[in-house]
Design a protein around this motif. Structure first.
Motif, PDB file in Angstrom:
ATOM      1  N   ASP A 135       0.833  -1.202   0.000  1.00  0.00           N
ATOM      2  CA  ASP A 135       0.000   0.000   0.000  1.00  0.00           C
ATOM      3  C   ASP A 135       0.870   1.256   0.000  1.00  0.00           C
ATOM      4  OD1 ASP A 135      -2.626   1.302   0.201  1.00  0.00           O
ATOM      5  OD2 ASP A 135      -1.916   1.958   2.164  1.00  0.00           O
ATOM      6  N   ASP A 136       1.955   1.224   0.786  1.00  0.00           N
ATOM      7  CA  ASP A 136       2.878   2.353   0.808  1.00  0.00           C
ATOM      8  C   ASP A 136       3.524   2.538  -0.556  1.00  0.00           C
ATOM      9  OD1 ASP A 136       2.201   2.485   3.429  1.00  0.00           O
ATOM     10  OD2 ASP A 136       4.098   1.748   4.208  1.00  0.00           O
ATOM     11  N   GLN A 137       3.925   1.428  -1.159  1.00  0.00           N
ATOM     12  CA  GLN A 137       4.557   1.492  -2.468  1.00  0.00           C
ATOM     13  C   GLN A 137       3.603   2.078  -3.501  1.00  0.00           C
ATOM     14  OE1 GLN A 137       7.804   0.767  -3.126  1.00  0.00           O
ATOM     15  NE2 GLN A 137       7.401   1.627  -5.141  1.00  0.00           N
ATOM     16  N   ARG A 138       2.342   1.746  -3.358  1.00  0.00           N
ATOM     17  CA  ARG A 138       1.341   2.280  -4.284  1.00  0.00           C
ATOM     18  C   ARG A 138       1.244   3.795  -4.158  1.00  0.00           C
ATOM     19  NH1 ARG A 138      -3.995   3.381  -3.757  1.00  0.00           N
ATOM     20  NH2 ARG A 138      -4.045   2.470  -1.660  1.00  0.00           N
ATOM     21  N   LYS A 139       1.283   4.307  -2.920  1.00  0.00           N
ATOM     22  CA  LYS A 139       1.226   5.753  -2.712  1.00  0.00           C
ATOM     23  C   LYS A 139       2.464   6.436  -3.289  1.00  0.00           C
ATOM     24  CE  LYS A 139      -2.655   5.625  -0.547  1.00  0.00           C
ATOM     25  NZ  LYS A 139      -3.876   6.136  -1.208  1.00  0.00           N
ATOM     26  N   ILE A 140       3.615   5.805  -3.081  1.00  0.00           N
ATOM     27  CA  ILE A 140       4.853   6.366  -3.616  1.00  0.00           C
ATOM     28  C   ILE A 140       4.800   6.390  -5.136  1.00  0.00           C
ATOM     29  CG2 ILE A 140       7.345   5.963  -3.840  1.00  0.00           C
ATOM     30  CD1 ILE A 140       7.249   4.790  -0.987  1.00  0.00           C
ATOM     31  N   ARG A 141       4.282   5.304  -5.715  1.00  0.00           N
ATOM     32  CA  ARG A 141       4.190   5.231  -7.170  1.00  0.00           C
ATOM     33  C   ARG A 141       3.217   6.274  -7.714  1.00  0.00           C
ATOM     34  NH1 ARG A 141       5.433   2.431 -11.520  1.00  0.00           N
ATOM     35  NH2 ARG A 141       3.905   2.081 -13.153  1.00  0.00           N
TER      36      ARG A 141
END
Length: 348
Positions: free
Chosen positions: A165-171
């Motif tokens: 989920d964090d990676q999705r926000k960063i992306r």
């Protein structure tokens, strides 16, 4: 009785309770957001500076200590060669041979000379003495070191892990910035050049999972999002976005703290930390290290001369079994792991 006056209801502007709570929540989240960004920036700078200090200290240490280490290695090899020659060219009684082997072993296990676990004489020594306990201790120590290494790697892996989920926000943030600053979308060469540099920073931050840096770029290059303070949906959406970002930023901050802690716990990091403590006491840590190594070279040189004297029959068996003067006059604990202890003993 005075007449009561009534104020038209439309002249009183009442903020709904839900909106007031959202305003308070949004203000708190924005302050938290700015605080996290500042903490991350400080911790990132601290980590970068510490790594640079490690490199600088390591380079200086190698330049000043390498000649001494080479000398130590030469002396060490010479001592082992002398013992090999003693065992192969001189004849001793069974008990005398065991005593000489014991002296050879003591020089190794106390750290005066290096261990030679594969040498023929040490194999003979292991057969002559009951070393099962010491071997078990060595295996246990090796196992513990491997376990600690594995735990350290697990910590690094855990610190480096970014939830999906964090990676999705960063992306999402990355794609948003890439859409704005892609050089191909620039209308003139000057803008294209500027966007190219910005995209380099964006790509680097994305590859490192550095949301804080992405948000810094967004804030510095783009105007803040305009929201309607009287619109509950706008406020709710902004609060939700900040909550998600703050959660990722907090994880990033904890990751940086752990990375700095692990870096300081490396042998090189420990040396830098100890040198800082020494500097506060007015001690030149580097000079002290070089001096300590020089003193150890003198000790090892004396051991070499002692063993050589016995090989050449200038020293009696009893004098030899009494051991070198340097070992008799030096506490055994100081001889163990000389280079590892010299800093910790000096800086305490």
């Amino acid at each position: 009785m005075p007449r009561k006056t009534t104020v038209p209801s439309q002249s009183i502007k009442v903020t709904p309770l839900a909106l007031s709570q959202l305003h308070i929540r949004l203000e708190f989240l924005e302050k938290e957001h700015q605080s996290l960004l500042k903490q991350i920036k400080r911790k990132r700078t601290e980590l970068k500076n510490f790594v640079e200090q490690m490199r600088s200290f390591g380079t200086e240490f190698l330049n000043k200590a390498t000649p001494s280490f080479r000398k130590m290695a030469e002396l060490d090899q010479e001592i082992h060669a002398l013992f090999e020659e003693i065992f192969t060219t001189r004849k001793f009684g069974k008990q005398t041979l065991k005593n000489i082997q014991a002296l050879y072993r003591d020089l190794q296990v106390t750290g005066a000379i290096s261990l030679k676990p594969n040498s023929q004489q040490l194999d003979t020594l292991n057969e002559s003495f009951d070393n099962e306990d010491s071997q078990s201790d060595f295996s246990k120590e090796t196992s513990e070191q491997q376990h600690q290494s594995w735990q350290g790697q697990q910590s690094v892996d855990s610190a480096s892990f970014v939830r999906a989920d964090d990676q999705r926000k960063i992306r999402q943030t990355f794609l948003k910035l890439a859409e704005i600053f892609h050089p191909d979308k620039a209308r003139d060469s000057e803008t294209q050049k500027s966007h190219t540099e910005i995209m380099k920073e964006i790509n680097k931050a994305y590859q490192e999972g550095d949301l804080a840096r992405l948000l810094e770029i967004e804030r510095s290059q783009q105007p803040l999002e305009i929201i309607d303070n009287n619109n509950e949906d706008d406020l709710t959406r902004r609060c939700r976005t900040l909550e998600q970002h703050n959660q990722i930023l907090l994880a990033q901050y904890e990751k940086l703290k752990q990375e700095l802690r692990l870096t300081k716990n490396t042998p090189e990091g420990t040396m830098v930390c100890d040198s800082r403590k020494a500097a506060k006491k007015g001690i030149d840590a580097m000079a002290a290290i070089v001096e300590t190594i020089g003193n150890q070279i003198n000790v090892v040189s004396e051991i070499r001369d002692f063993v050589k004297g016995f090989k050449e029959k200038k020293i009696t068996i009893q004098e030899f079994l009494d051991g070198p003067v340097s070992l008799r006059s030096t506490d055994e604990s100081i001889m163990e792991d000389i280079l590892e202890q010299m800093l910790s003993e000096l800086m305490r």
